[in-house]
Design an enzyme around this catalytic site. Structure first.
Site, PDB file in Angstrom:
ATOM      1  N   ASP A   1      10.243 -18.509 -21.696  1.00  0.00           N
ATOM      2  CA  ASP A   1      11.278 -18.794 -22.710  1.00  0.00           C
ATOM      3  C   ASP A   1      10.891 -19.958 -23.618  1.00  0.00           C
ATOM      4  O   ASP A   1      11.765 -20.668 -24.123  1.00  0.00           O
ATOM      5  CB  ASP A   1      12.631 -19.086 -22.038  1.00  0.00           C
ATOM      6  CG  ASP A   1      13.038 -18.013 -21.052  1.00  0.00           C
ATOM      7  OD1 ASP A   1      13.041 -16.838 -21.446  1.00  0.00           O
ATOM      8  OD2 ASP A   1      13.339 -18.342 -19.888  1.00  0.00           O
TER       9      ASP A   1
ATOM     10  N   HIS B   1      11.195 -11.502 -26.120  1.00  0.00           N
ATOM     11  CA  HIS B   1      10.630 -12.285 -27.219  1.00  0.00           C
ATOM     12  C   HIS B   1      11.511 -12.133 -28.454  1.00  0.00           C
ATOM     13  O   HIS B   1      11.688 -11.039 -28.970  1.00  0.00           O
ATOM     14  CB  HIS B   1       9.198 -11.837 -27.516  1.00  0.00           C
ATOM     15  CG  HIS B   1       8.246 -12.161 -26.411  1.00  0.00           C
ATOM     16  ND1 HIS B   1       6.913 -11.851 -26.447  1.00  0.00           N
ATOM     17  CD2 HIS B   1       8.437 -12.798 -25.228  1.00  0.00           C
ATOM     18  CE1 HIS B   1       6.329 -12.276 -25.335  1.00  0.00           C
ATOM     19  NE2 HIS B   1       7.244 -12.844 -24.581  1.00  0.00           N
TER      20      HIS B   1
ATOM     21  N   ASN C   1      10.469  -7.267 -18.505  1.00  0.00           N
ATOM     22  CA  ASN C   1      11.229  -8.447 -18.065  1.00  0.00           C
ATOM     23  C   ASN C   1      11.091  -9.583 -19.072  1.00  0.00           C
ATOM     24  O   ASN C   1      11.835 -10.561 -19.018  1.00  0.00           O
ATOM     25  CB  ASN C   1      10.768  -8.909 -16.678  1.00  0.00           C
ATOM     26  CG  ASN C   1       9.259  -9.080 -16.569  1.00  0.00           C
ATOM     27  OD1 ASN C   1       8.498  -8.587 -17.389  1.00  0.00           O
ATOM     28  ND2 ASN C   1       8.823  -9.770 -15.536  1.00  0.00           N
TER      29      ASN C   1
ATOM     30  N   THR D   1      10.559 -26.234 -35.621  1.00  0.00           N
ATOM     31  CA  THR D   1      11.803 -26.987 -35.838  1.00  0.00           C
ATOM     32  C   THR D   1      12.994 -26.067 -36.090  1.00  0.00           C
ATOM     33  O   THR D   1      14.009 -26.485 -36.644  1.00  0.00           O
ATOM     34  CB  THR D   1      11.636 -27.942 -37.027  1.00  0.00           C
ATOM     35  OG1 THR D   1      11.253 -27.184 -38.189  1.00  0.00           O
ATOM     36  CG2 THR D   1      10.572 -28.994 -36.741  1.00  0.00           C
TER      37      THR D   1
END
Length: 439
Positions: free
Chosen positions: A14, A42, A39, A423
């Protein structure tokens, strides 16, 4: 000559790999998934539009980028076809851009039934799998009884014989040990016959394609799933996935030899998260369901939207752990780091970094199992936070002084350059200090 770049996670998954792969594929001719299954989750955000992928490589939204699923992936035909349908409804020409290795083991209904029955039987000791059949499918691969994509395409008596052999064992386990219903052979065979029509045209010798591209000087991106601390060998065993998520898995899962890999980019959150069970030394305990627990843990989870893209489960959050990152840098021979979600730390008065652990058991030095991790007490270094927003910044010169100091301190501690800073979730919200394809 084009470069071959690996993008993988350095923590417990993650980390934001999907966005970065999608961003960097503007210079790639192909993107390859080489391990894991559906599993993975993305998430891509392009022009404010969100797309979540589980099996299909993150380059699928790019024109003229070939997306490949390598032999190291355990493939759920049902999940893949569903994902293809969603993308095609959005106008993405998936069948033109996607190809699959014939050597991928299949995830079948019996694998899912086994996975879920095991987790239920474990009770409070459950590992926290997604219940999607990944582990049992890898077990069959190692036991040499897997039904692979090539078997599906061939069909006929050979496929039926393999299915019968597999189901005989799995149904014995399901009914006699776990006390649940058997999976019917006829149902699985019927599904295989349906899947063949869709998948057969997509099957190709992925390894040959990769080497053809290499010889032609085309750039290739290798997209990892999960994170290094979930690696079956180097992760917090047994709270791990069933594949090699570290850089070594690239070669075995695609057929591209290690000397042909030019750059390894490690995706790393500016803090740490973990989903499911397992040790987490720097965790800041917070329960989103009851809104109770650590205030910083709440901030990280809420501002960072820390819920799994595949399962929707709440991710556990904690401070950045430089000690485990150093191991990831070494195990993966990282060329550089991409630091993601720096903006989530905006507004915190102070920020802690784990720089080591107290009372490390020297007798277990080097062990990465769960027992070794559970007793670790973090040693923290505290740094001043920043009040300014870093959301959407695209130049390192724009960073607040304290944010820049935080980035530089991480570089010092993990002994690896930070080449990219993210960011925000969109492609454009990125600082590229050194591009992997031109490094």
């Amino acid at each position: 000559m084009g470069k071959n770049v690996v993008v993988l996670g350095t923590q417990w998954g993650d980390e934001g790999k999907g966005k970065i792969v999608d961003l960097l594929t503007d210079q790639a001719a192909a993107v390859v998934r080489y391990q894991g299954g559906h599993n993975a989750g993305h998430t891509l955000v392009v022009g404010g539009k969100k797309t979540v992928l589980h099996l299909i490589p993150s380059g699928i939204l790019r024109e003229n980028v070939l997306c490949l699923i390598g032999n190291g992936v355990v493939l759920s035909p049902a999940a893949l076809i569903k994902e293809m349908g969603i993308l095609e409804e959005e106008g993405v020409p998936v069948k033109e851009r996607l190809r699959i290795s014939p050597n991928c083991p299949l995830i079948l209904p019996n694998h899912i039934a086994l996975d879920q029955a095991r987790e239920k039987k474990r009770g409070n000791a459950k590992i926290g799998t997604t219940g999607r059949g990944i582990g049992p499918a890898y077990e069959d691969k190692v036991a040499r009884r897997a039904v692979r994509v090539a078997d599906l395409v061939r069909g006929g008596a050979a496929l039926e014989e393999k299915l019968q052999e597999m189901l005989e064992l799995h149904n014995f386990q399901l009914t006699q040990f776990y006390g649940v219903e058997a999976v019917k052979f006829e149902d699985v065979l019927a599904l295989c016959n349906e899947w063949r029509e869709v998948l057969a045209p997509l099957v190709i010798d992925v390894t040959k394609v990769l080497h053809d591209y290499r010889k032609e000087g085309k750039a290739i991106m290798f997209e990892g799933a999960q994170g290094s601390l979930l690696d079956i060998d180097h992760g917090t065993y047994p709270y791990v996935t069933s594949s090699n998520t570290t850089a070594g898995g690239v070669s075995s899962g695609s057929g591209m030899g290690p000397l042909h890999l030019d750059y390894v980019l490690g995706i790393t959150k500016a803090y740490t998260t973990r989903v499911g069970a397992g040790p987490f030394p720097t965790e800041l305990h917070y329960d989103a369901a009851t809104d109770t627990g650590d205030a910083i843990g709440r901030h990280l989870g809420t501002v960072g939207h820390e819920f799994g893209a595949s399962t929707g489960r709440q991710r556990r959050c904690g401070w950045f752990d430089a000690e485990i990152l150093r191991r990831s840098v070494e195990v993966n021979s990282l060329s550089g780091i991409c630091l993601t979600k720096l903006d989530v730390l905006d507004g915190l008065d102070e920020i802690k970094i784990c720089v080591g652990y107290e009372d490390v058991d020297s007798g277990c030095a080097g062990s990465s199992d769960a027992v070794s991790f559970e007793s670790l007490k973090p040693i923290y270094e505290t740094m001043p936070g920043w009040s300014e927003s870093t959301v959407g910044l695209t130049s390192i010169d724009q960073l607040p002084a304290n944010a820049l100091a935080y980035v530089k301190r991480i570089e010092q501690l993990i002994e690896c350059p930070i080449d990219i800073i993210s960011t925000g979730p969109d492609r454009a919200e990125t600082m590229i200090l050194r591009h992997p394809f031109s490094a």
